[in-house]
Design an enzyme around this catalytic site. Structure first.
Site, PDB file in Angstrom:
ATOM      1  N   ASP A 256      12.373   3.311   2.830  1.00 54.29           N
ATOM      2  CA  ASP A 256      11.346   3.375   3.871  1.00 54.29           C
ATOM      3  C   ASP A 256      11.849   2.911   5.233  1.00 54.29           C
ATOM      4  O   ASP A 256      11.458   3.462   6.270  1.00 54.29           O
ATOM      5  CB  ASP A 256      10.078   2.615   3.456  1.00 54.29           C
TER       6      ASP A 256
ATOM      7  N   SER B 245       0.843  -1.201   0.000  1.00 59.01           N
ATOM      8  CA  SER B 245       0.000   0.000   0.000  1.00 59.01           C
ATOM      9  C   SER B 245       0.874   1.245   0.000  1.00 59.01           C
ATOM     10  O   SER B 245       2.078   1.181   0.266  1.00 59.01           O
ATOM     11  CB  SER B 245      -0.928   0.016   1.224  1.00 59.01           C
TER      12      SER B 245
END
Length: 488
Positions: A252, A18
């Site tokens: 990330d 996502s």
């Protein structure tokens, strides 16, 4: 000087399943950052004939849709007159796209789960050994590492002959199409297995031994600086004001660690698709013990080393959820813990086994592994989840012990971050298995890290230490105490 008023930046945080756009509003008086999720969307890889790709045009379009929402008349940015000073993008590691001589995307980026690299392992290792790669780059052997992907693309797919000129890692690929400026940010580049661990530049040795031209990359830059303004054509297309694109913590995991309220002698645990357990260090740890235990060194903000152990974490739960969906079962992630409690199975699987990385049917793979290893085979969905949680907590405990042996002391604090900490059952299981207090928070660590790195670039936050204090002031930290300690 930046004028007084509400100041904010935008964090585009792309994960393997996502993505989301988060507005980070800085209150300079209270030293807090308020997060507002402005847009969320799904992500998945797509199999087309031979390869498994990321749908980059879709992901890029979702970025633009998010920007439209941020600057719409109905947005909090408009209603509260918030000044948005920049945007930064972080994504998962290792994957990239090829840019041709005209500056266009040559083909869709291939997903790290694609199996094409299996064909070139021996060929790569004939030219440069696993130990050489580790000593040079601090990166261990994972089948999806960029070094194998790039070797395959150049020598098997022949991308250079098809017009490829340079590559852009995923977060830099988004930034490139937003600004027209290419970049190779340190944290994302360090996941490639092609960056020298000491000088933090591209490894000439790796490029030469694998016959890969250095021209496919440019100079490595460090997060915490303005990259370039948003293209005027995009401003006009979306009807928005000028905006700077900022080189943030582009990986990330690096962003998550930047956003973790770490203290001295603390260990971090990122509960995500990949579970990452490690510590931050001023210097990398590259020795025989680290090599033996598959411990990785990747780049962090302020040129720090992220010394870590990476395991396929919540991936096992995500794959079981996929199977439940295929059975049309009304089971949500929030149900997993209570379901697992109903099973008394003590069976577990080795999450580091490659078979679980590429498992098409995770339930069958778990059952076959338990049978092969002489353990009780799970029969129900509750049993499958119990085995998954058993496997996760045992792997976490094993990895923590390996890291402590590496540094020769016990970590006094364990900070758990990321979306996976919403699974309270998992947090308690880890606490019980490791016999330690787990401090959980923030959930949105990647967004926080992305945002504070941008504020550092803008001069609104002094450094990473101050940024982490701001994060600590901004969120609730939940403590999980080991029941084993309470029973004593």
């Amino acid at each position: 000087m930046i004028a007084l008023g509400k100041k904010a930046v935008l964090a585009f945080d792309y994960g393997a399943s996502s993505g989301r756009l988060v507005l980070g509003i800085l209150n300079e008086d209270t030293k807090k950052i308020e997060l507002k999720e402005m847009h969320r969307f799904k992500n998945c890889s797509v199999k087309l004939n031979q390869y498994e790709y990321w749908d980059f045009p879709y992901l890029y379009n979702e970025l633009k849709e998010g920007l439209k929402k941020v600057f719409s008349k109905e947005s909090i940015v408009t209603s509260e007159n918030i000044e948005v000073l920049g945007l930064g993008v972080d994504t998962w590691g290792v994957d990239y796209g090829w840019i041709d001589e005209k500056g266009e995307l040559l083909s869709l980026p291939i997903c790290y789960r694609d199996t094409r690299t299996e064909e070139v392992f021996e060929e790569v290792h004939d030219k440069v050994s696993l130990e050489e790669i580790f000593n040079e780059t601090g990166v261990q052997f994972y089948s999806f590492n960029s070094v194998y992907q790039i070797f395959y693309d150049i020598h098997k797919r022949k991308v250079l002959e098809k017009g490829a000129k340079q590559l852009q890692f995923m977060p830099n690929l988004f930034a490139y199409f937003l600004t027209g400026k290419k970049s190779w940010e340190y944290t994302i580049s360090s996941t490639s297995g092609m960056v020298n661990i000491d000088n933090k530049k591209w490894s000439k040795k790796i490029f030469e031994k694998l016959d890969i031209p250095e021209s496919i990359v440019g100079d490595i830059e460090h997060g915490g600086q303005v990259l370039a303004p948003l293209k005027e054509t995009i401003q006009k297309e979306l009807g928005i004001k000028p905006l700077n694109v900022i080189l943030t913590a582009s990986h990330d995991s690096a962003a998550a660690i930047a956003g973790a309220p770490l203290v001295e002698n603390s260990l971090y645990v990122i509960n995500g698709t990949w579970s990452i357990i490690g510590f931050e260090s001023d210097v990398p740890v590259v020795n025989e013990e680290a090599f033996k235990n598959n411990i990785v060194n990747e780049g962090g903000i302020e040129k720090k080393a992220r010394v870590l152990k990476m395991i396929p974490g919540l991936w096992i739960l995500q794959q079981l959820k996929k199977i439940f969906n295929e059975k049309n079962l009304d089971i949500d992630y929030s149900d997993f813990g209570n379901m697992a409690k109903k099973s008394n199975l003590i069976s577990f699987v080795d999450l580091e086994n490659e078979r679980f990385l590429h498992a098409e049917k995770m339930d069958m793979e778990i059952k076959e592994y338990c049978k092969e290893t002489g353990q009780e085979v799970p029969e129900t969905d509750e049993d499958l989840l119990r085995v998954a949680y058993n496997s996760l907590k045992k792997q976490y405990n094993k990895s923590i012990k390996e890291l402590e042996k590496l540094v020769g002391n016990e970590f006094t604090s364990i900070i758990a971050i990321g979306g996976g900490i919403q699974d309270k059952f998992l947090c308690q299981e880890i606490s019980d298995e490791t016999n330690r207090v787990i401090k959980a928070g923030p959930i949105e660590a990647s967004a926080f890290g992305n945002i504070i790195t941008q504020f550092i670039a803008l001069g609104l936050v002094k450094n990473l230490e101050e940024g982490r204090e701001i994060v600590k002031n901004s969120v609730e930290i939940i403590e999980y105490k080991s029941k084993r300690k309470e029973e004593k």
